[in-house]
Write a protein that holds these residues in place. Sequence first.
Motif, PDB file in Angstrom:
ATOM      1  N   GLY A 147       5.694 -10.162  33.745  1.00 40.47           N
ATOM      2  CA  GLY A 147       5.661 -11.610  33.761  1.00 40.47           C
ATOM      3  C   GLY A 147       6.682 -12.207  34.699  1.00 40.47           C
ATOM      4  N   ALA A 148       6.352 -13.394  35.211  1.00 45.07           N
ATOM      5  CA  ALA A 148       7.251 -14.130  36.101  1.00 45.07           C
ATOM      6  C   ALA A 148       7.016 -15.610  35.854  1.00 45.07           C
ATOM      7  N   HIS A 149       8.090 -16.357  35.597  1.00 46.99           N
ATOM      8  CA  HIS A 149       7.941 -17.716  35.087  1.00 46.99           C
ATOM      9  C   HIS A 149       8.991 -18.652  35.684  1.00 46.99           C
ATOM     10  N   LEU A 150       8.616 -19.915  35.778  1.00 42.74           N
ATOM     11  CA  LEU A 150       9.524 -20.964  36.242  1.00 42.74           C
ATOM     12  C   LEU A 150       9.593 -22.052  35.186  1.00 42.74           C
ATOM     13  N   LEU A 151      10.812 -22.354  34.734  1.00 40.72           N
ATOM     14  CA  LEU A 151      11.057 -23.392  33.740  1.00 40.72           C
ATOM     15  C   LEU A 151      11.922 -24.475  34.366  1.00 40.72           C
ATOM     16  N   LEU A 152      11.583 -25.728  34.098  1.00 39.43           N
ATOM     17  CA  LEU A 152      12.348 -26.858  34.601  1.00 39.43           C
ATOM     18  C   LEU A 152      12.945 -27.618  33.423  1.00 39.43           C
ATOM     19  N   THR A 153      14.254 -27.733  33.384  1.00 41.50           N
ATOM     20  CA  THR A 153      14.914 -28.437  32.285  1.00 41.50           C
ATOM     21  C   THR A 153      14.555 -29.921  32.307  1.00 41.50           C
ATOM     22  N   ASP A 154      14.169 -30.430  31.147  1.00 40.49           N
ATOM     23  CA  ASP A 154      13.818 -31.841  30.988  1.00 40.49           C
ATOM     24  C   ASP A 154      14.273 -32.250  29.590  1.00 40.49           C
ATOM     25  N   THR A 155      15.531 -32.596  29.463  1.00 45.75           N
ATOM     26  CA  THR A 155      16.135 -32.861  28.162  1.00 45.75           C
ATOM     27  C   THR A 155      15.609 -34.164  27.578  1.00 45.75           C
ATOM     28  N   PRO A 156      15.043 -34.139  26.361  1.00 51.41           N
ATOM     29  CA  PRO A 156      14.569 -35.381  25.733  1.00 51.41           C
ATOM     30  C   PRO A 156      15.727 -36.351  25.501  1.00 51.41           C
ATOM     31  N   ARG A 157      15.431 -37.605  25.584  1.00 59.15           N
ATOM     32  CA  ARG A 157      16.448 -38.615  25.315  1.00 59.15           C
ATOM     33  C   ARG A 157      16.594 -38.803  23.810  1.00 59.15           C
ATOM     34  N   THR A 158      17.790 -38.549  23.306  1.00 61.24           N
ATOM     35  CA  THR A 158      18.069 -38.709  21.888  1.00 61.24           C
ATOM     36  C   THR A 158      19.278 -39.612  21.723  1.00 61.24           C
ATOM     37  N   ASN A 159      19.397 -40.193  20.552  1.00 63.55           N
ATOM     38  CA  ASN A 159      20.476 -41.157  20.326  1.00 63.55           C
ATOM     39  C   ASN A 159      21.825 -40.492  20.116  1.00 63.55           C
ATOM     40  N   SER A 160      21.851 -39.291  19.546  1.00 66.18           N
ATOM     41  CA  SER A 160      23.125 -38.648  19.243  1.00 66.18           C
ATOM     42  C   SER A 160      22.927 -37.147  19.128  1.00 66.18           C
ATOM     43  N   PRO A 161      23.993 -36.367  19.274  1.00 66.27           N
ATOM     44  CA  PRO A 161      23.886 -34.916  19.103  1.00 66.27           C
ATOM     45  C   PRO A 161      23.432 -34.568  17.686  1.00 66.27           C
ATOM     46  N   THR A 162      22.668 -33.476  17.565  1.00 67.10           N
ATOM     47  CA  THR A 162      22.248 -33.038  16.239  1.00 67.10           C
ATOM     48  C   THR A 162      23.421 -32.403  15.497  1.00 67.10           C
ATOM     49  N   THR A 163      23.223 -32.160  14.197  1.00 69.74           N
ATOM     50  CA  THR A 163      24.279 -31.548  13.391  1.00 69.74           C
ATOM     51  C   THR A 163      24.643 -30.169  13.934  1.00 69.74           C
ATOM     52  N   GLU A 164      23.638 -29.385  14.332  1.00 70.53           N
ATOM     53  CA  GLU A 164      23.934 -28.058  14.888  1.00 70.53           C
ATOM     54  C   GLU A 164      24.777 -28.167  16.156  1.00 70.53           C
ATOM     55  N   GLN A 165      24.457 -29.126  17.018  1.00 66.97           N
ATOM     56  CA  GLN A 165      25.252 -29.313  18.237  1.00 66.97           C
ATOM     57  C   GLN A 165      26.676 -29.719  17.909  1.00 66.97           C
ATOM     58  N   GLN A 166      26.846 -30.557  16.911  1.00 64.20           N
ATOM     59  CA  GLN A 166      28.184 -30.986  16.534  1.00 64.20           C
ATOM     60  C   GLN A 166      29.005 -29.815  16.024  1.00 64.20           C
ATOM     61  N   ILE A 167      28.379 -28.872  15.316  1.00 66.72           N
ATOM     62  CA  ILE A 167      29.099 -27.703  14.822  1.00 66.72           C
ATOM     63  C   ILE A 167      29.531 -26.821  15.978  1.00 66.72           C
ATOM     64  N   ARG A 168      28.628 -26.619  16.966  1.00 64.09           N
ATOM     65  CA  ARG A 168      28.940 -25.743  18.098  1.00 64.09           C
ATOM     66  C   ARG A 168      29.916 -26.370  19.067  1.00 64.09           C
ATOM     67  N   GLY A 169      29.863 -27.678  19.195  1.00 65.60           N
ATOM     68  CA  GLY A 169      30.585 -28.356  20.266  1.00 65.60           C
ATOM     69  C   GLY A 169      29.637 -28.618  21.415  1.00 65.60           C
ATOM     70  N   ALA A 170      30.155 -29.065  22.527  1.00 68.88           N
ATOM     71  CA  ALA A 170      29.306 -29.455  23.651  1.00 68.88           C
ATOM     72  C   ALA A 170      28.586 -28.242  24.237  1.00 68.88           C
ATOM     73  N   ASP A 171      27.256 -28.374  24.405  1.00 67.29           N
ATOM     74  CA  ASP A 171      26.458 -27.342  25.061  1.00 67.29           C
ATOM     75  C   ASP A 171      26.341 -27.650  26.544  1.00 67.29           C
TER      76      ASP A 171
END
Length: 229
Positions: A147-171
């Motif tokens: 397999g060979a694949h191309l992915l393009l990052t397209d981050t959804p617009r959200t109002n605030s970091p999720t709880t999991e993100q807050q636990i990890r810190g900035a991604d």
Amino acid sequence: MSLLGKAAVAMWWSVRPEQRAEFGDWHSREHFLERMSIPGFRRGSRWTSTTDAEGFFVLYELEQYDVFTSRGYLDRLNAPTPWSTKMMPHHLGMVRSQCRIAASFGGGGATSLATVRLSPETSRETALQTHLSETLRTLAQQPGLTGAHLLLTDTPRTNSPTTEQQIRGADGAADWIVLLSGYDPDVVERVTADQLSPSALDAAGTRDNPTTGRYRLAFTMTPQDVAEV
């Protein structure tokens, strides 16, 4: 292997040696089951770095891009289990990209994987995407590769970091991602060092020196596996 669906979550991080055993149990026996139970998740795979003793790559394949903003997914991100709450701080140097799948070629399983994180030159995005799509289509047919694949990052617009993100810190986040999978690690390595080398990609229109990772399959799961547990 061809990717399942039209979107994906691609993640890189490290886990220190003293946490790896519990991490593997948690990720395989709880976290993957949890994620594969979310409507729209098609497959998850975890890959162990062959060059970095602490490194992992994880890929979740999603049916549609709008799964990223679905209630089922967001509810999970905002209600981590006690075990997840314990393990999330041990995800070190997290790079997490929510992506649209721009090109996906191949079929069958894989045991080896190369990831290439890259960014296009501002004026060459279209030409670079066309070049990569044509190159990956050809590579997916090569013996030793699946397999060979191309992915393009397209981050959804959200109002605030999720709880999991807050636990990890900035991604962090990647920009464009190339994935090359195969059953022969020598072929994956050779192609990565040739057609997908930093110099070849720079000549095609990338900038900032692409980042390459090499991995072997550690675990994979689909929703059908959850139904059989």
